[in-house]
Design a protein around this motif. Sequence first.
Motif, PDB file in Angstrom:
ATOM      1  N   PHE A 198      -7.546   7.984   2.145  1.00  0.00           N
ATOM      2  CA  PHE A 198      -7.953   9.090   2.972  1.00  0.00           C
ATOM      3  C   PHE A 198      -8.987   8.651   4.197  1.00  0.00           C
ATOM      4  CE2 PHE A 198     -11.491  12.207   3.428  1.00  0.00           C
ATOM      5  CZ  PHE A 198     -10.648  13.451   3.544  1.00  0.00           C
ATOM      6  N   TYR A 199      -9.899   8.056   4.079  1.00  0.00           N
ATOM      7  CA  TYR A 199     -10.748   7.574   5.087  1.00  0.00           C
ATOM      8  C   TYR A 199     -10.049   7.019   6.308  1.00  0.00           C
ATOM      9  CZ  TYR A 199     -14.395   5.256   7.532  1.00  0.00           C
ATOM     10  OH  TYR A 199     -15.358   4.361   8.682  1.00  0.00           O
ATOM     11  N   LEU A 200      -9.206   6.240   6.026  1.00  0.00           N
ATOM     12  CA  LEU A 200      -8.472   5.246   7.058  1.00  0.00           C
ATOM     13  C   LEU A 200      -7.657   6.339   8.054  1.00  0.00           C
ATOM     14  CD1 LEU A 200      -7.766   2.060   5.257  1.00  0.00           C
ATOM     15  CD2 LEU A 200      -9.568   2.295   7.180  1.00  0.00           C
ATOM     16  N   ASN A 201      -6.632   7.144   7.164  1.00  0.00           N
ATOM     17  CA  ASN A 201      -5.705   8.066   7.946  1.00  0.00           C
ATOM     18  C   ASN A 201      -6.398   9.141   8.457  1.00  0.00           C
ATOM     19  OD1 ASN A 201      -3.603   6.528   6.760  1.00  0.00           O
ATOM     20  ND2 ASN A 201      -3.372   7.928   4.983  1.00  0.00           N
ATOM     21  N   ASN A 202      -7.678   9.456   8.479  1.00  0.00           N
ATOM     22  CA  ASN A 202      -8.725  10.479   9.094  1.00  0.00           C
ATOM     23  C   ASN A 202      -9.350   9.790  10.378  1.00  0.00           C
ATOM     24  OD1 ASN A 202      -8.083  13.340   7.784  1.00  0.00           O
ATOM     25  ND2 ASN A 202      -8.097  11.661   5.900  1.00  0.00           N
ATOM     26  N   ILE A 203      -9.204   8.639  10.523  1.00  0.00           N
ATOM     27  CA  ILE A 203      -9.989   8.052  11.687  1.00  0.00           C
ATOM     28  C   ILE A 203      -9.029   8.397  12.902  1.00  0.00           C
ATOM     29  CG2 ILE A 203     -10.705   5.988  12.855  1.00  0.00           C
ATOM     30  CD1 ILE A 203     -11.282   4.876  10.259  1.00  0.00           C
ATOM     31  N   PRO A 204      -9.464   9.201  13.916  1.00  0.00           N
ATOM     32  CA  PRO A 204      -8.711   9.504  15.164  1.00  0.00           C
ATOM     33  C   PRO A 204      -7.970   8.562  15.796  1.00  0.00           C
ATOM     34  CG  PRO A 204     -10.722  10.580  15.125  1.00  0.00           C
ATOM     35  CD  PRO A 204     -11.139   9.605  14.219  1.00  0.00           C
ATOM     36  N   TYR A 205      -8.496   7.445  15.994  1.00  0.00           N
ATOM     37  CA  TYR A 205      -7.978   6.261  16.761  1.00  0.00           C
ATOM     38  C   TYR A 205      -6.576   5.622  15.955  1.00  0.00           C
ATOM     39  CZ  TYR A 205      -7.027   1.499  18.549  1.00  0.00           C
ATOM     40  OH  TYR A 205      -6.309   0.382  18.871  1.00  0.00           O
ATOM     41  N   ILE A 206      -6.836   5.468  14.610  1.00  0.00           N
ATOM     42  CA  ILE A 206      -5.843   5.189  13.730  1.00  0.00           C
ATOM     43  C   ILE A 206      -4.645   6.099  13.710  1.00  0.00           C
ATOM     44  CG2 ILE A 206      -5.051   4.663  11.530  1.00  0.00           C
ATOM     45  CD1 ILE A 206      -8.015   3.219  11.119  1.00  0.00           C
ATOM     46  N   GLN A 207      -5.128   7.450  13.841  1.00  0.00           N
ATOM     47  CA  GLN A 207      -4.080   8.519  13.888  1.00  0.00           C
ATOM     48  C   GLN A 207      -3.325   8.596  15.064  1.00  0.00           C
ATOM     49  OE1 GLN A 207      -6.625  12.114  13.456  1.00  0.00           O
ATOM     50  NE2 GLN A 207      -5.941  12.528  11.366  1.00  0.00           N
ATOM     51  N   GLN A 208      -3.916   8.338  16.053  1.00  0.00           N
ATOM     52  CA  GLN A 208      -3.227   8.161  17.368  1.00  0.00           C
ATOM     53  C   GLN A 208      -1.970   7.181  17.615  1.00  0.00           C
ATOM     54  OE1 GLN A 208      -6.181   8.131  20.427  1.00  0.00           O
ATOM     55  NE2 GLN A 208      -6.907  10.343  19.857  1.00  0.00           N
ATOM     56  N   MET A 209      -2.964   6.033  17.224  1.00  0.00           N
ATOM     57  CA  MET A 209      -1.800   4.778  17.111  1.00  0.00           C
ATOM     58  C   MET A 209      -0.833   4.897  16.191  1.00  0.00           C
ATOM     59  SD  MET A 209      -3.117   2.704  19.422  1.00  0.00           S
ATOM     60  CE  MET A 209      -2.385   1.372  19.058  1.00  0.00           C
ATOM     61  N   ASN A 210      -0.722   5.516  14.961  1.00  0.00           N
ATOM     62  CA  ASN A 210       0.223   5.755  14.158  1.00  0.00           C
ATOM     63  C   ASN A 210       1.119   6.705  14.652  1.00  0.00           C
ATOM     64  OD1 ASN A 210       1.442   5.250  11.555  1.00  0.00           O
ATOM     65  ND2 ASN A 210       0.989   7.316  11.069  1.00  0.00           N
ATOM     66  N   LYS A 211       0.857   7.714  15.570  1.00  0.00           N
ATOM     67  CA  LYS A 211       1.584   8.773  15.989  1.00  0.00           C
ATOM     68  C   LYS A 211       2.390   8.195  17.026  1.00  0.00           C
ATOM     69  CE  LYS A 211       1.359  13.263  18.244  1.00  0.00           C
ATOM     70  NZ  LYS A 211       0.591  14.473  18.871  1.00  0.00           N
ATOM     71  N   ALA A 212       1.828   7.356  17.740  1.00  0.00           N
ATOM     72  CA  ALA A 212       2.548   6.548  18.831  1.00  0.00           C
ATOM     73  C   ALA A 212       3.506   5.738  18.376  1.00  0.00           C
ATOM     74  CB  ALA A 212       1.480   5.905  19.889  1.00  0.00           C
TER      75      ALA A 212
END
Length: 323
Positions: free
Chosen positions: A180-194
């Motif tokens: 939950f913590y990792l998946n809600n970090i904005p940078y990680i979210q953006q990189m995963n979306k890309a």
Amino acid sequence: MSNDQNNKELGLIDILQIMGQWLVSGIKKVVDWGLYLFFFGIKQWKILGGALVLIAILTFVKYQSQSTQYEASMIVRSNAIKSTQMKPFFDNYSNLISNAVLSDSLIEVKSALDSITRSQISSVSTYYCIDENRDGIMDEVDIAGKIKTSDLTLDTLNLCVKVHFEDFEVLEDVKKSLVFYLNNIPYIQQMNKARLMQQNMRKQFILNEIQLLDTMQQKSYGETDVADDMIRRGGVLVDNRRVLYIYRDKVELWKEYEVLDKETNFFPEATTVVEDFVIEQTALNTLSSMMKKNVVYGFILVYVLLFLFIVIRKEKDNYLPKL
């Protein structure tokens, strides 16, 4: 000429004799010091024995007053970014749940762990994994922390998370909380979306290429563009090298498509738990383990302090002026 040669030989023999004497003298001094320290311990056995008994009693009291600690580890796959980029976020998570400055409500919002659950967790540590032969399969965990981020054997996907805890029921909460913590970090979210966007675009490109190859293959089979080296056997066209070449291209493209399809379907999130928590068979702080550790270290400490005290008491008059 002969005299010069004899002088050189004698000089070499002299050097070897001197080195041999130094070696024998050094070994003798080491043996003498070892015997001196051994008999010093024998002479002071009452003090050392009393200290060991006291250390054993204190260790037993501490063991009785503390809760039993266990250890478990799990393997987490970093899908959005490399493991070297992901590890600092794991370390930040560990600092968050043990933070004594932030309010309990803020920590609970960020980690999804309440204060009662966090009180059952002693520590959360993250370690790099090692892929010795670089085949994409983790071989071992760098518990000692010796591997560097530039090391070619470093596993760029997987990380090992070790948890020290008191209650087994907290493990499932820790796993969910960490993801939950990792998946809600904005940078990680953006990189995963890309990452997902790029993979889907590549998948569509590969499908278009396969469709183009299908068209070329159908054209060849339709005999509108038959190669010159086509051979007829029993009325059947065989050995069309242009068609075989297209077929190989299609196979390679399909392999690449399957890899991308697995990535997008099996690993849609930024992090994936590859191996759930594996609990160690024995507790960390058993009475025997605490006794062994405290008695050994305590004996060494008491011995050194006692030795220094006696040496200083005997030699202080030689260095300090009398009052």
